[in-house]
Write an enzyme that holds these catalytic residues in place. Structure first.
Site, PDB file in Angstrom:
ATOM      1  N   SER A 200       0.843  -1.192   0.000  1.00  0.00           N
ATOM      2  CA  SER A 200       0.000   0.000   0.000  1.00  0.00           C
ATOM      3  C   SER A 200       0.880   1.245   0.000  1.00  0.00           C
ATOM      4  CB  SER A 200      -0.910   0.007   1.225  1.00  0.00           C
ATOM      5  OG  SER A 200      -1.752   1.131   1.227  1.00  0.00           O
ATOM      6  N   HIS A 202       0.234   4.463   0.949  1.00  0.00           N
ATOM      7  CA  HIS A 202       0.187   5.480   2.005  1.00  0.00           C
ATOM      8  C   HIS A 202       0.962   5.084   3.260  1.00  0.00           C
ATOM      9  CE1 HIS A 202      -2.993   4.049   4.964  1.00  0.00           C
ATOM     10  NE2 HIS A 202      -3.153   3.185   3.988  1.00  0.00           N
ATOM     11  N   CYS A 326      -6.267   0.488  11.881  1.00  0.00           N
ATOM     12  CA  CYS A 326      -6.471   0.033  10.507  1.00  0.00           C
ATOM     13  C   CYS A 326      -7.857  -0.537  10.233  1.00  0.00           C
ATOM     14  CB  CYS A 326      -5.426  -1.027  10.142  1.00  0.00           C
ATOM     15  SG  CYS A 326      -3.756  -0.356  10.063  1.00  0.00           S
TER      16      CYS A 326
END
Length: 384
Positions: A200, A202, A326
């Protein structure tokens, strides 16, 4: 002083990455499927990104599939593998301390008739290779093991696991959720016998809403999104060209001085751990020293609720997570903490600090001082 220590939740974008994303959005904004000049410009960014990411992983460019992030990459890996291989077997293996993107997807597959074995972990959050070997069967189609745990920073023995899986059942695919590991470790899937790998943007100072899945050539994985046939039919939908360009540039930057940056983060980690060890009844979760990830420290503070300490730190402009950020912003008991055997009275008293290339020693010292002052005070307040 503002101190951002929640980098496992998300990271600040590199300035250079943000500028590139803006440029692609506002100047070179074509659809890469278009045949005119603007489309060709956009397609060149996709080619640059594939070349960059494939080079870092030492894999082929055609093995990179762009996604909307780590969650989608995990879903494609698990559901796509299950759908493509269900005639050969319906057994899958994972661990008890995976990200919800894995655990919830496995739960979905169980409802579809698949069987899942959940490997236990030790008190440091590591699997046993012996347990893994015993769990692999002739009908095992996939093993999914997280590289770095997002809550406590434990690191799994991927190379050893990959070799064991290949030896035990060469037809079993090996998936790794590397969302917290990519950008902190050098990962070479071919050498480590990894067939599928999720990343991912970010988490590595790139934009949100973009990631990729490495799929080893020859791996049987079905698409789960259908439409215009982009990315050779494996993931339909117009590509997020600005995000993909930003992802690739962020990856280049984060790996440019990896060894130096990782060494510095390990130093910050030890500084924080040494500092909080002076506070009574504070437990550090996860692997010690360089056995763990360089950027994550999980602390259980007896007698102080996670949310209370989180907001007390926030009042001093220190930003952390209550365990993991998350899944949602609703407090819940962590499966990871339960899996490593954290005592019941500490399950709701755990906070996570996570660093980045922007974190400084001054910020860590400020955080230690704040904890030394506020933890005893919060304990007295709680007892009254």
């Amino acid at each position: 002083m503002e101190v951002y220590l929640d980098n496992s939740a998300t990271t600040r974008c590199y300035d250079e990455v943000a500028e590139l994303v803006f440029k692609v959005m506002c100047t070179e904004y074509g659809n890469p499927s278009s045949m005119h000049h603007k489309g060709v410009e956009a397609e060149q960014y996709l080619r640059y990104a594939r070349e960059t990411l494939a080079g870092l992983l030492k894999v082929s460019e055609k093995e990179i599939l762009f996604t909307s992030g780590g969650t989608e990459a995990d879903n494609i890996a698990l559901i796509g593998t299950a759908m493509a291989n269900h005639r050969r077997g319906r057994h899958m293996i994972t661990t008890r301390m995976e990200h919800p993107a894995i655990l919830q997807t496995m739960a979905y597959l169980e409802r579809q008739g698949f069987e899942v074995t959940y490997l236990p972990v030790d008190r440091l959050g590591r699997i046993s290779l012996q347990d893994l070997e015993r769990a692999i069967r002739r009908d095992t189609i996939l093993v999914s093991i997280m590289h770095v745990n997002n809550e406590i920073g434990s690191v799994q023995p991927l190379a050893e696991a990959g070799e064991l899986i290949r030896r035990s059942n060469p037809q079993t695919l090996f998936h790794v959720d590397a969302v917290q590991g990519f950008g902190k470790f050098r990962i070479h899937p071919a050498k480590m016998n990894i067939d599928l790998l999720s990343v991912s943007a970010h988490k590595i100072h790139g934009p949100k809403g973009v990631g990729f899945l490495y799929i080893r050539s020859g791996s049987r994985v079905n698409p789960i999104i259908y439409g215009g046939g982009q990315q050779k039919g494996m993931r339909s939908g117009t590509e997020n060209v600005p995000g993909i360009a930003g992802l690739a540039r962020a990856a280049e930057l984060v790996y440019a001085d990896l060894d130096r940056d990782v060494d510095r983060m390990y130093g910050l980690r030890e500084m924080l751990i040494d500092g909080v060890s002076r506070i009574e009844d504070v437990r550090v979760n996860g692997c010690p020293g360089r056995e763990g990830a360089p950027h994550i420290v999980s602390l259980s503070v007896r007698g102080v609720r996670s949310e209370v300490l989180l907001h007390a730190l926030e009042e001093r402009e220190i930003y952390v997570s209550a365990g993991s950020a998350c899944s949602s912003n609703k407090p819940q008991i962590s499966d990871t903490l339960k899996a490593i055997g954290v005592e019941r009275d500490l399950l709701g008293s755990t906070i996570r600090f996570s660093f980045s290339v922007f974190t400084t020693e001054e910020e860590i010292k400020y955080t230690i001082q704040a904890l030394e002052e506020m933890v005893p005070m919060l304990r007295r307040y709680t007892r009254t």
